[in-house]
Design a protein around this motif. Structure first.
Motif, PDB file in Angstrom:
ATOM      1  N   HIS A 134       0.861  -1.183   0.000  1.00  0.00           N
ATOM      2  CA  HIS A 134       0.000   0.000   0.000  1.00  0.00           C
ATOM      3  C   HIS A 134       0.896   1.232   0.000  1.00  0.00           C
ATOM      4  N   GLY A 135       0.442   2.303  -0.668  1.00  0.00           N
ATOM      5  CA  GLY A 135       1.270   3.497  -0.704  1.00  0.00           C
ATOM      6  C   GLY A 135       0.493   4.754  -0.994  1.00  0.00           C
ATOM      7  N   MET A 136       1.179   5.874  -0.817  1.00  0.00           N
ATOM      8  CA  MET A 136       0.610   7.179  -1.154  1.00  0.00           C
ATOM      9  C   MET A 136       1.727   8.158  -1.470  1.00  0.00           C
ATOM     10  N   ARG A 171      -6.006   6.381   3.484  1.00  0.00           N
ATOM     11  CA  ARG A 171      -6.128   4.920   3.633  1.00  0.00           C
ATOM     12  C   ARG A 171      -4.843   4.305   4.165  1.00  0.00           C
ATOM     13  N   LEU A 172      -3.705   4.950   3.886  1.00  0.00           N
ATOM     14  CA  LEU A 172      -2.417   4.405   4.316  1.00  0.00           C
ATOM     15  C   LEU A 172      -2.220   4.486   5.830  1.00  0.00           C
ATOM     16  N   PHE A 204       0.097   6.882  -7.102  1.00  0.00           N
ATOM     17  CA  PHE A 204      -0.090   6.793  -5.655  1.00  0.00           C
ATOM     18  C   PHE A 204      -0.838   7.990  -5.067  1.00  0.00           C
ATOM     19  N   SER A 205      -1.108   9.010  -5.886  1.00  0.00           N
ATOM     20  CA  SER A 205      -1.969  10.100  -5.427  1.00  0.00           C
ATOM     21  C   SER A 205      -3.403   9.904  -5.911  1.00  0.00           C
ATOM     22  N   GLY A 206      -3.624   8.809  -6.662  1.00  0.00           N
ATOM     23  CA  GLY A 206      -4.962   8.500  -7.146  1.00  0.00           C
ATOM     24  C   GLY A 206      -5.359   9.268  -8.390  1.00  0.00           C
ATOM     25  N   LEU A 243      -3.968   8.825 -11.427  1.00  0.00           N
ATOM     26  CA  LEU A 243      -3.827   7.976 -12.607  1.00  0.00           C
ATOM     27  C   LEU A 243      -4.615   6.710 -12.329  1.00  0.00           C
ATOM     28  N   LYS A 244      -5.746   6.567 -12.965  1.00  0.00           N
ATOM     29  CA  LYS A 244      -6.675   5.481 -12.669  1.00  0.00           C
ATOM     30  C   LYS A 244      -6.461   4.241 -13.528  1.00  0.00           C
ATOM     31  N   ASP A 245      -5.605   4.344 -14.554  1.00  0.00           N
ATOM     32  CA  ASP A 245      -5.383   3.188 -15.426  1.00  0.00           C
ATOM     33  C   ASP A 245      -4.831   2.018 -14.631  1.00  0.00           C
ATOM     34  N   ASP A 246      -4.953   0.836 -15.205  1.00  0.00           N
ATOM     35  CA  ASP A 246      -4.419  -0.361 -14.585  1.00  0.00           C
ATOM     36  C   ASP A 246      -2.899  -0.325 -14.724  1.00  0.00           C
ATOM     37  N   PHE A 247      -2.234   0.206 -13.734  1.00  0.00           N
ATOM     38  CA  PHE A 247      -0.789   0.418 -13.765  1.00  0.00           C
ATOM     39  C   PHE A 247      -0.130  -0.626 -12.873  1.00  0.00           C
TER      40      PHE A 247
END
Length: 154
Positions: free
Chosen positions: A29-31, A55-56, A82-84, A86-90
């Motif tokens: 998990h990250g941010m 959430r982290l 990690f900032s949310g 970029l929503k693509d499946d990365f």
């Protein structure tokens, strides 16, 4: 003063960009965070500031460990993931340093064990005892005025 005025004033401080990671039950998990600083050389301590709504937060409280990954100028995509933003499946293949997940190719990777938690305003400050570091010679990713920059910018 209103929130926007305060946010605008803070945006005038150029910072590096980090991604804070931890692992709980085999899941990483990250941010993205720019609220990071060195605290002490003896002992080696750093601080990260995590919003009480992030959430982290509970993941770090549970694991009691984290890594700080200082991003290189070519890693803006990691910051956006990690900032949310970029929503693509990365898909990310994490490396490990001292048994903690880190981002490959980061300018610096710093692994820590939580020694203290301090509640200040709407954030928790985690003091981390540094357990290991890895450094590469690259240019940093910079955040200023709400935008990404690099030292190569003209």
């Amino acid at each position: 003063m209103d929130d926007n005025q305060f946010r605008n004033a803070m945006g005038k401080f150029a910072t590096g960009v980090t991604v804070v990671l931890t692992e709980v039950n085999g899941a990483v998990h990250g941010m993205t965070a720019n609220a990071f600083m060195s605290v002490s050389l003896h002992p080696k301590l750093v601080t990260v500031s995590i919003s009480e709504n992030a959430r982290l937060l509970n993941k770090i409280k549970s694991s009691k460990v984290f890594s700080v990954n200082i991003l290189a100028s070519n890693q803006e995509e990691y910051s956006r993931v990690f900032s949310g933003k970029l929503k693509d499946d990365f898909r990310i293949e994490f490396d490990y340093l001292d048994g903690k997940p880190v981002l490959p190719g980061s300018l610096a990777q710093i692994t820590c064990e939580v020694t203290q938690e301090h509640t200040e305003g709407d954030h928790i400050l985690f003091i981390g005892k540094v357990t290991d570091t890895h450094v590469e010679e690259k240019k940093p990713l910079i955040f200023y005025g709400g935008k990404y920059h690099s030292l190569d910018d003209k």
